[in-house]
Scaffold this motif. Sequence first.
Motif, PDB file in Angstrom:
ATOM      1  N   LEU A 259       4.762   2.267  -5.763  1.00  0.00           N
ATOM      2  CA  LEU A 259       5.189   0.884  -5.556  1.00  0.00           C
ATOM      3  C   LEU A 259       5.476   0.624  -4.079  1.00  0.00           C
ATOM      4  CD1 LEU A 259       6.200  -1.901  -6.522  1.00  0.00           C
ATOM      5  CD2 LEU A 259       8.448  -0.864  -6.815  1.00  0.00           C
ATOM      6  N   LEU A 260       6.223   1.516  -3.434  1.00  0.00           N
ATOM      7  CA  LEU A 260       6.619   1.282  -2.050  1.00  0.00           C
ATOM      8  C   LEU A 260       5.427   1.226  -1.100  1.00  0.00           C
ATOM      9  CD1 LEU A 260       9.858   3.414  -1.599  1.00  0.00           C
ATOM     10  CD2 LEU A 260       9.660   0.953  -1.831  1.00  0.00           C
ATOM     11  N   SER A 261       4.445   2.095  -1.316  1.00  0.00           N
ATOM     12  CA  SER A 261       3.298   2.135  -0.409  1.00  0.00           C
ATOM     13  C   SER A 261       2.252   1.088  -0.741  1.00  0.00           C
ATOM     14  CB  SER A 261       2.652   3.527  -0.441  1.00  0.00           C
ATOM     15  OG  SER A 261       2.120   3.804  -1.734  1.00  0.00           O
ATOM     16  N   GLY A 262       2.161   0.715  -2.042  1.00  0.00           N
ATOM     17  CA  GLY A 262       1.119  -0.199  -2.482  1.00  0.00           C
ATOM     18  C   GLY A 262       0.007   0.508  -3.228  1.00  0.00           C
ATOM     19  N   ASP A 263       0.256   1.752  -3.637  1.00  0.00           N
ATOM     20  CA  ASP A 263      -0.735   2.557  -4.361  1.00  0.00           C
ATOM     21  C   ASP A 263      -0.572   2.303  -5.859  1.00  0.00           C
ATOM     22  OD1 ASP A 263      -2.199   4.565  -5.634  1.00  0.00           O
ATOM     23  OD2 ASP A 263      -1.745   6.062  -4.112  1.00  0.00           O
ATOM     24  N   MET A 264      -1.418   1.453  -6.424  1.00  0.00           N
ATOM     25  CA  MET A 264      -1.294   1.071  -7.817  1.00  0.00           C
ATOM     26  C   MET A 264      -1.515   2.251  -8.765  1.00  0.00           C
ATOM     27  SD  MET A 264      -0.556  -2.165  -7.735  1.00  0.00           S
ATOM     28  CE  MET A 264      -1.014  -2.940  -9.281  1.00  0.00           C
ATOM     29  N   THR A 265      -2.407   3.155  -8.393  1.00  0.00           N
ATOM     30  CA  THR A 265      -2.691   4.313  -9.244  1.00  0.00           C
ATOM     31  C   THR A 265      -1.475   5.214  -9.344  1.00  0.00           C
ATOM     32  OG1 THR A 265      -5.042   4.250  -8.645  1.00  0.00           O
ATOM     33  CG2 THR A 265      -4.201   6.304  -9.590  1.00  0.00           C
TER      34      THR A 265
END
Length: 463
Positions: A259-265
């Motif tokens: 969530l924090l980085s933007g990595d949906m996987t």
Amino acid sequence: MSTPATITPIFPTFEQVCQGFGSQIGMLREMAPKPTHSAEVRVARAIDTLIAETNADEAVWLESCIHCGQCTTACHFFQATGETKYAPMRKMELYRRIYQREIGPFRWWYQLITSPIKLQDLEDLQELVYDSCSECGRCTMVCPMGIDTASLVHHLRSALVAAELVPPELSALREEQRHRGTVFGASSDTLLQMVKTISEHYGVAIPVDKASAEVMVLSSAVDLVANGNGLLATAKVMNHLGVDWTVCTDGFESANFGLLSGDMTLWRQQVEPIVAAAQRIGAKTLVIAECGHAYPALRWNPMLKSEDLPFDMVFMSEYMGRMAKEGRLRLSPLKGKITFHDPCKTGRRGGAFDEPRAVLKAMDADLVELPANREYNWCCGGGAGIFLLERATRLRDESFKIKLNQVNATGASMVVVSCASCRLNFEVGRVKNHWDKEVASLVELVADHLIEPPAAATAGAHA
């Protein structure tokens, strides 16, 4: 029941925890992976990601901005610096350009009059969507067009993940969680060792991996590798309430660097075992640790259909507030004048305002509200992973002064928080500014003020 006075605390103070995290964060920058693709591939992947994540809502938001400037009045980074590039509406310019060139109704025209996206454009974007946006939602609240800037920023973070442009600190933790399933090395073995330490030193039982339980409780890396007081306090509260609860070794970590980085996987990867564990034991309630970003990671996960889940997901302050309203938390008075900081994710974006205040009321606390509180509360400046980023130090420090001045205006000697990220940022701000305010965790305050119920009441509760 409160810790007996004869027991000597063995965990470090939170100021020491902050110092320890500071040294570890420095090492993260050296551990971050380097880009592996060419500039052309990275740009193409970023554009493809944005196109894939842009639906009707995003298109309407990108088309709707009237440049009224209302969002600037609500943004702590803009208000603290006065620099126009930090205005929320300015952070959307590259997204809007990509939308107009690639999928907008007049893309044929914009492809003629605007230049193609370059890697430098994405590199410049890093500061705007990672360093200077905590996704607090305050700008969304005041936008007359209802534009959810925080959601658009999150899509931009996803694009930067695809372009291998995640800030090094977040990138290193993202890689650790993705490949090892740990944060700062906090594994299931770390959890079991902390449970053993708490049991042996404090005599507080923590049920682990029960086959079935009504309540499943999450912990966090802050509790497990730096300071066990959060887990200790949680255990005291749950045992005081006499509920059927457990912690699961295959689903305990609240922190989610997807969530924090933007990595949906990775976001999905970290949520799925937690949900599976809660379903396996038949939990009716999942209690999220004092970790602000863990709240949206679970409550608003786009991969989950929350209405289909057989359990309720609540933040620790929400859970304690419910118990306080039911009269199940028996607490001694909290002395001194205090104020309370509403975490952005659980407060403005989640609506959990009354519950923490119900807890403070149960302690007969002399609560003085901040000048801007509840949905109008200002972010502390460290959310969405910003408290980890070295290069965001100036922005974080300047925006924190808004909070510092507001706390000072209350005349309170203590500011109570219910989010570990907020607490870390407040503690760092306290030290840097030689501030005379005490910063306290809500769950730890509750644990320190528990009153053991009469024997008859205890017997009735377990009957």
